[in-house]
Write an enzyme that holds these catalytic residues in place. Structure first.
Site, short mmCIF file in Angstrom:
data_model
loop_
_atom_site.label_atom_id
_atom_site.label_comp_id
_atom_site.label_asym_id
_atom_site.label_seq_id
_atom_site.Cartn_x
_atom_site.Cartn_y
_atom_site.Cartn_z
N LYS A 40 0.83 -1.21 0.00
CA LYS A 40 0.00 0.00 0.00
C LYS A 40 0.86 1.27 0.00
O LYS A 40 2.07 1.22 0.26
CB LYS A 40 -0.94 -0.04 1.21
CG LYS A 40 -1.96 -1.19 1.16
CD LYS A 40 -3.01 -1.05 2.25
CE LYS A 40 -4.01 -2.20 2.20
NZ LYS A 40 -5.14 -1.99 3.16
N TYR B 41 -12.41 -2.59 -3.93
CA TYR B 41 -12.99 -2.74 -2.58
C TYR B 41 -14.52 -2.65 -2.60
O TYR B 41 -15.12 -2.27 -1.59
CB TYR B 41 -12.42 -1.66 -1.66
CG TYR B 41 -11.00 -1.94 -1.19
CD1 TYR B 41 -10.70 -3.08 -0.44
CD2 TYR B 41 -9.96 -1.05 -1.47
CE1 TYR B 41 -9.41 -3.33 0.02
CE2 TYR B 41 -8.66 -1.30 -1.02
CZ TYR B 41 -8.40 -2.44 -0.27
OH TYR B 41 -7.12 -2.69 0.18
N PHE C 13 -15.98 3.11 6.59
CA PHE C 13 -14.58 3.45 6.29
C PHE C 13 -14.27 3.48 4.80
O PHE C 13 -13.12 3.73 4.42
CB PHE C 13 -13.63 2.49 7.02
CG PHE C 13 -13.83 1.02 6.70
CD1 PHE C 13 -13.28 0.45 5.56
CD2 PHE C 13 -14.55 0.20 7.57
CE1 PHE C 13 -13.44 -0.89 5.27
CE2 PHE C 13 -14.72 -1.16 7.28
CZ PHE C 13 -14.17 -1.70 6.13
N ARG D 173 -1.44 -14.28 4.59
CA ARG D 173 -2.17 -13.64 5.68
C ARG D 173 -1.42 -13.77 7.01
O ARG D 173 -1.45 -12.86 7.85
CB ARG D 173 -3.59 -14.19 5.76
CG ARG D 173 -4.40 -13.77 4.53
CD ARG D 173 -5.83 -14.24 4.56
NE ARG D 173 -6.62 -13.55 5.57
CZ ARG D 173 -7.12 -12.32 5.44
NH1 ARG D 173 -6.88 -11.63 4.34
NH2 ARG D 173 -7.84 -11.77 6.39
N THR E 183 -5.38 -7.23 10.49
CA THR E 183 -5.71 -6.01 9.72
C THR E 183 -5.34 -4.75 10.48
O THR E 183 -4.78 -3.81 9.92
CB THR E 183 -7.22 -6.00 9.41
OG1 THR E 183 -7.55 -7.19 8.70
CG2 THR E 183 -7.60 -4.80 8.55
N ARG F 100 2.60 -6.14 9.20
CA ARG F 100 1.84 -5.00 9.72
C ARG F 100 2.39 -4.53 11.07
O ARG F 100 2.43 -3.32 11.34
CB ARG F 100 0.36 -5.33 9.79
CG ARG F 100 -0.28 -5.28 8.38
CD ARG F 100 -1.62 -5.92 8.37
NE ARG F 100 -2.35 -5.71 7.12
CZ ARG F 100 -3.33 -6.51 6.71
NH1 ARG F 100 -3.71 -7.53 7.46
NH2 ARG F 100 -3.95 -6.27 5.58
N ASN G 8 -2.15 0.31 6.59
CA ASN G 8 -1.72 -0.96 7.19
C ASN G 8 -0.79 -1.76 6.29
O ASN G 8 -0.73 -2.99 6.36
CB ASN G 8 -2.93 -1.78 7.68
CG ASN G 8 -3.81 -2.28 6.55
OD1 ASN G 8 -3.68 -1.85 5.43
ND2 ASN G 8 -4.70 -3.20 6.87
N HIS H 30 -2.17 -5.46 1.58
CA HIS H 30 -3.45 -6.16 1.43
C HIS H 30 -3.14 -7.57 0.94
O HIS H 30 -2.21 -7.75 0.15
CB HIS H 30 -4.35 -5.47 0.40
CG HIS H 30 -5.53 -6.33 -0.02
ND1 HIS H 30 -6.68 -6.39 0.71
CD2 HIS H 30 -5.68 -7.21 -1.04
CE1 HIS H 30 -7.50 -7.27 0.14
NE2 HIS H 30 -6.92 -7.78 -0.92
N GLU I 153 -9.49 -10.96 -7.45
CA GLU I 153 -8.53 -9.86 -7.29
C GLU I 153 -7.37 -9.98 -8.28
O GLU I 153 -6.89 -8.97 -8.80
CB GLU I 153 -8.02 -9.86 -5.84
CG GLU I 153 -9.12 -9.48 -4.85
CD GLU I 153 -8.69 -9.53 -3.40
OE1 GLU I 153 -7.52 -9.83 -3.11
OE2 GLU I 153 -9.54 -9.24 -2.54
P1 CMP Z 1 -7.53 -4.63 3.49
O1 CMP Z 1 -7.07 -6.01 3.80
O2 CMP Z 1 -6.86 -3.96 2.35
O3 CMP Z 1 -9.10 -4.67 3.21
C1 CMP Z 1 -9.94 -3.57 3.48
C2 CMP Z 1 -9.24 -2.47 4.20
O4 CMP Z 1 -10.08 -1.53 4.83
C3 CMP Z 1 -8.41 -3.04 5.32
O5 CMP Z 1 -7.31 -3.74 4.79
C4 CMP Z 1 -8.10 -1.79 6.13
O6 CMP Z 1 -6.94 -1.12 5.66
C5 CMP Z 1 -9.31 -0.89 5.85
N1 CMP Z 1 -10.15 -0.66 7.02
C6 CMP Z 1 -10.38 0.52 7.62
N2 CMP Z 1 -11.19 0.39 8.66
C7 CMP Z 1 -11.51 -0.92 8.75
C8 CMP Z 1 -12.32 -1.70 9.64
N3 CMP Z 1 -12.98 -1.14 10.65
N4 CMP Z 1 -12.38 -3.03 9.42
C9 CMP Z 1 -11.73 -3.61 8.39
N5 CMP Z 1 -10.96 -2.93 7.53
C10 CMP Z 1 -10.84 -1.60 7.70
#
Ligand code: CMP
Length: 140
Positions: free
Chosen positions: A10, A50, A58, A86, A92, A103, A113, A116, A127
Site C-alpha cells: 500500500k 474494494y 470506512f 495472511r 488487519t 503490519r 496498514n 493487502h 482480485e
Molecule cells: P484490506 O485487507 O486492504 O481490506 C480492506 C481495508 O479496509 C483493510 O485492509 C483496512 O486497511 C481498511 N479498514 C479501515 N477500517 C476498517 C475496519 N474497521 N475493518 C476492516 N478494515 C478496515
C-alpha cells in the site's frame, strides 16, 4: 496445494521505501512473485477493488488512502499461498498484529496498514483478474 494470491503493497509502505523488505519476507517464506506492477490507482479502480466494502463507514477513507500514492500489486504463488500471506501480514489492525508480522513492523493505522492480501480462494481469483491479464502472469 499450490495457490495464487493477490498482494498489494500500500501507499504507506511504498512511501517508507519498504517494497524490497516486504517482498523479501514473501520470498523467504517460499512464496514466488509471478506477476508485479506499480500503479497509482484512480478512485474508480480502488473503489471497484474494494466494492464489497462500499456500504461500510470506512469506505471513503479507504479509497482516499489507496489513491494517495503508488502501490505495488503482485501475484504470489506457492504452497498454501493465501493463508501463508495472511500469516506473514498479521492482523488487519496493526495494533493487534503479532510481533514480527509485516503490519506489526511497517504499519501505523488500520487504513495505513502496509499490505493487502486476498482472504479466500474466490477473492484471490477475482482480485488477480482485477489487476492482471493472463499474459502478465509468469508461471515458474
Ligand atoms: P484490506 O485487507 O486492504 O481490506 C480492506 C481495508 O479496509 C483493510 O485492509 C483496512 O486497511 C481498511 N479498514 C479501515 N477500517 C476498517 C475496519 N474497521 N475493518 C476492516 N478494515 C478496515
Amino acid at each position: 496445494a499450490t495457490e495464487r494470491t493477490l498482494s498489494i503493497i500500500k501507499p504507506d509502505a511504498v512511501a517508507k521505501n519498504a517494497i524490497g523488505e516486504i517482498i523479501a519476507r514473501f520470498e523467504k517464506a517460499g512464496l514466488k512473485v509471478v506477476a508485479a506492477k506499480m500503479l497509482h490507482l484512480s478512485d474508480e479502480k480502488a473503489g471497484g477493488f474494494y466494492a464489497e466494502h462500499k456500504e461500510r463507514p470506512f469506505f471513503k477513507d479507504l479509497v482516499g488512502f489507496m489513491t494517495s500514492g503508488p502501490v505495488v500489486v503482485q501475484v504470489l504463488e506457492g504452497d498454501n499461498a493465501i493463508a501463508k500471506n495472511r500469516e506473514l501480514m498479521g492482523a488487519t489492525n496493526p495494533k493487534e498484529a503479532a510481533p514480527g508480522t509485516i503490519r506489526a513492523d511497517f504499519a501505523e493505522t488500520i487504513d495505513a496498514n502496509a499490505v493487502h492480501g486476498s482472504d479466500s480462494a474466490q477473492s484471490a481469483e477475482r482480485e488477480i483478474n482485477y489487476f492482471f491479464g493472463n499474459d502478465e502472469i509468469c508461471p515458474r
